[in-house]
Motif scaffolding. Structure first.
Motif, PDB file in Angstrom:
ATOM      1  N   ILE A  90       0.537  -1.466   0.105  1.00 23.91           N
ATOM      2  CA  ILE A  90       0.217  -0.013   0.378  1.00 23.91           C
ATOM      3  C   ILE A  90       0.834   1.246   0.093  1.00 23.91           C
ATOM      4  O   ILE A  90       1.015   2.026  -0.833  1.00 23.91           O
ATOM      5  N   ILE A  91       1.983   1.173   0.879  1.00 28.29           N
ATOM      6  CA  ILE A  91       2.760   2.370   1.039  1.00 28.29           C
ATOM      7  C   ILE A  91       3.118   2.391  -0.359  1.00 28.29           C
ATOM      8  O   ILE A  91       3.293   3.853  -0.991  1.00 28.29           O
ATOM      9  N   LEU A  92       4.308   1.606  -0.750  1.00 26.25           N
ATOM     10  CA  LEU A  92       4.404   1.762  -1.936  1.00 26.25           C
ATOM     11  C   LEU A  92       3.774   2.243  -3.335  1.00 26.25           C
ATOM     12  O   LEU A  92       4.370   3.148  -4.438  1.00 26.25           O
ATOM     13  N   THR A  93       2.206   1.516  -3.318  1.00 17.98           N
ATOM     14  CA  THR A  93       2.119   2.432  -4.655  1.00 17.98           C
ATOM     15  C   THR A  93       1.345   3.341  -4.550  1.00 17.98           C
ATOM     16  O   THR A  93       0.374   4.127  -5.353  1.00 17.98           O
ATOM     17  N   THR A  94       1.154   3.577  -2.844  1.00 19.22           N
ATOM     18  CA  THR A  94       0.784   5.223  -2.866  1.00 19.22           C
ATOM     19  C   THR A  94       1.874   6.088  -3.071  1.00 19.22           C
ATOM     20  O   THR A  94       1.802   7.087  -3.930  1.00 19.22           O
ATOM     21  N   LEU A  95       2.945   5.637  -3.131  1.00 21.25           N
ATOM     22  CA  LEU A  95       4.455   6.887  -3.264  1.00 21.25           C
ATOM     23  C   LEU A  95       4.782   6.779  -4.331  1.00 21.25           C
ATOM     24  O   LEU A  95       5.377   8.351  -5.024  1.00 21.25           O
ATOM     25  N   TYR A  96       5.011   5.576  -5.641  1.00 23.62           N
ATOM     26  CA  TYR A  96       4.845   5.647  -6.995  1.00 23.62           C
ATOM     27  C   TYR A  96       4.268   6.912  -7.505  1.00 23.62           C
ATOM     28  O   TYR A  96       4.863   7.630  -8.184  1.00 23.62           O
ATOM     29  N   PRO A  97       3.354   7.710  -7.643  1.00 23.15           N
ATOM     30  CA  PRO A  97       2.539   9.069  -8.634  1.00 23.15           C
ATOM     31  C   PRO A  97       3.058   9.753  -7.845  1.00 23.15           C
ATOM     32  O   PRO A  97       3.094  10.885  -8.262  1.00 23.15           O
ATOM     33  N   PHE A  98       3.243   9.963  -6.752  1.00 25.04           N
ATOM     34  CA  PHE A  98       4.033  10.928  -5.825  1.00 25.04           C
ATOM     35  C   PHE A  98       5.592  11.587  -6.723  1.00 25.04           C
ATOM     36  O   PHE A  98       5.662  12.079  -7.151  1.00 25.04           O
ATOM     37  N   ASN A  99       6.390  10.230  -7.034  1.00 24.44           N
ATOM     38  CA  ASN A  99       7.376  10.632  -7.731  1.00 24.44           C
ATOM     39  C   ASN A  99       7.068  11.123  -9.613  1.00 24.44           C
ATOM     40  O   ASN A  99       8.070  11.581  -9.734  1.00 24.44           O
ATOM     41  N   SER A 100       5.715  10.741  -9.461  1.00 23.09           N
ATOM     42  CA  SER A 100       5.401  11.395 -11.256  1.00 23.09           C
ATOM     43  C   SER A 100       4.979  12.780 -11.013  1.00 23.09           C
ATOM     44  O   SER A 100       5.460  13.629 -12.047  1.00 23.09           O
ATOM     45  N   VAL A 101       4.287  12.698 -10.017  1.00 16.79           N
ATOM     46  CA  VAL A 101       4.468  13.651 -10.500  1.00 16.79           C
ATOM     47  C   VAL A 101       5.622  15.328  -9.987  1.00 16.79           C
ATOM     48  O   VAL A 101       6.171  16.043 -10.923  1.00 16.79           O
ATOM     49  N   ILE A 102       6.736  14.890  -9.169  1.00 13.14           N
ATOM     50  CA  ILE A 102       8.005  15.185  -8.981  1.00 13.14           C
ATOM     51  C   ILE A 102       8.297  15.614 -10.380  1.00 13.14           C
ATOM     52  O   ILE A 102       8.837  17.110 -10.585  1.00 13.14           O
ATOM     53  N   GLN A 103       8.723  14.434 -10.700  1.00 15.19           N
ATOM     54  CA  GLN A 103       9.510  14.412 -12.253  1.00 15.19           C
ATOM     55  C   GLN A 103       8.676  14.656 -13.547  1.00 15.19           C
ATOM     56  O   GLN A 103       9.250  15.868 -14.149  1.00 15.19           O
ATOM     57  N   THR A 104       7.146  15.428 -13.398  1.00 12.17           N
ATOM     58  CA  THR A 104       6.434  16.300 -14.444  1.00 12.17           C
ATOM     59  C   THR A 104       6.756  18.101 -13.748  1.00 12.17           C
ATOM     60  O   THR A 104       7.526  18.312 -15.050  1.00 12.17           O
ATOM     61  N   GLU A 105       7.145  18.383 -12.464  1.00 17.26           N
ATOM     62  CA  GLU A 105       7.392  19.924 -11.911  1.00 17.26           C
ATOM     63  C   GLU A 105       8.739  19.787 -12.688  1.00 17.26           C
ATOM     64  O   GLU A 105       8.915  20.618 -12.948  1.00 17.26           O
ATOM     65  N   LYS A 106       9.934  18.516 -12.547  1.00 18.06           N
ATOM     66  CA  LYS A 106      10.909  19.395 -12.789  1.00 18.06           C
ATOM     67  C   LYS A 106      10.994  19.101 -14.053  1.00 18.06           C
ATOM     68  O   LYS A 106      11.656  20.196 -14.404  1.00 18.06           O
ATOM     69  N   ALA A 107      10.065  18.349 -14.854  1.00 15.41           N
ATOM     70  CA  ALA A 107      10.356  18.384 -16.362  1.00 15.41           C
ATOM     71  C   ALA A 107       9.817  19.452 -17.080  1.00 15.41           C
ATOM     72  O   ALA A 107       9.842  20.205 -17.844  1.00 15.41           O
ATOM     73  N   LEU A 108       8.763  20.123 -16.432  1.00 19.03           N
ATOM     74  CA  LEU A 108       8.298  22.093 -16.348  1.00 19.03           C
ATOM     75  C   LEU A 108       8.851  22.557 -15.959  1.00 19.03           C
ATOM     76  O   LEU A 108       9.436  23.482 -16.632  1.00 19.03           O
ATOM     77  N   LYS A 109       9.807  22.778 -15.345  1.00 18.13           N
ATOM     78  CA  LYS A 109      10.759  24.339 -14.562  1.00 18.13           C
ATOM     79  C   LYS A 109      11.252  24.344 -15.491  1.00 18.13           C
ATOM     80  O   LYS A 109      12.444  24.930 -16.060  1.00 18.13           O
ATOM     81  N   LYS A 110      12.283  22.462 -15.807  1.00 17.12           N
ATOM     82  CA  LYS A 110      13.525  22.785 -17.024  1.00 17.12           C
ATOM     83  C   LYS A 110      12.989  23.256 -18.526  1.00 17.12           C
ATOM     84  O   LYS A 110      13.465  23.899 -19.281  1.00 17.12           O
ATOM     85  N   LYS A 111      11.686  23.044 -18.969  1.00 15.78           N
ATOM     86  CA  LYS A 111      11.017  23.130 -20.416  1.00 15.78           C
ATOM     87  C   LYS A 111      11.196  24.337 -20.171  1.00 15.78           C
ATOM     88  O   LYS A 111      11.400  25.745 -21.471  1.00 15.78           O
ATOM     89  N   PHE A 112      10.546  25.585 -19.320  1.00 12.29           N
ATOM     90  CA  PHE A 112      10.115  26.278 -19.205  1.00 12.29           C
ATOM     91  C   PHE A 112      10.667  27.530 -17.871  1.00 12.29           C
ATOM     92  O   PHE A 112       9.978  28.252 -18.476  1.00 12.29           O
ATOM     93  N   SER A 113      11.617  26.991 -17.889  1.00 13.78           N
ATOM     94  CA  SER A 113      12.522  28.032 -16.857  1.00 13.78           C
ATOM     95  C   SER A 113      14.147  29.045 -18.031  1.00 13.78           C
ATOM     96  O   SER A 113      14.349  28.583 -19.188  1.00 13.78           O
TER      97      SER A 113
END
Length: 113
Positions: A90-113
């Motif tokens: 349960i903990i792992l399957t809950t944390l994996y999507p948080f990683n996708s949010v972090i990665q997406t925010e990093k990608a947005l920041k990198k592309k648009f900064s």
């Protein structure tokens, strides 16, 4: 009759849900910025370009999270985890999507900064 291994069930179910959800958003991304469907953060809503890019990136990362969940199943098949296994799953399957949010925010920041 085969007994269901609860941690494996959780990982498979969540993994498939993440993969299907990612595929749906990837194939049918929301066209306009909205508060109901798609990847919605303040950074993704800054402009239509941010929005469109965020939908593609987040879909890619949520699909990746689904595959991580499925890989996690292998660990629960190979190793006996006892009653703690369901909580670990349960903990792992809950944390994996948080990683996708972090990665997406990093990608947005990198592309648009």
């Amino acid at each position: 009759m085969m007994e269901i291994n609860p941690p494996v069930f959780v990982c498979v179910l969540c993994g498939l849900i993440y993969i299907i959800t990612g595929q749906v958003v990837l194939r049918y991304p929301p066209k306009k910025i909205n508060d109901f469907y798609g990847y919605r953060t303040s950074r993704s809503k800054k402009s239509q370009a941010h929005w469109d890019y965020a939908q593609k990136e987040s879909s890619k990362y949520i699909i990746q999270s689904g595959y991580y969940c499925l890989l996690t199943c292998a660990l629960f098949i190979l190793f006996e985890t006892g009653k703690a296994g369901i909580w670990i799953a349960i903990i792992l399957t809950t944390l994996y999507p948080f990683n996708s949010v972090i990665q997406t925010e990093k990608a947005l920041k990198k592309k648009f900064s």
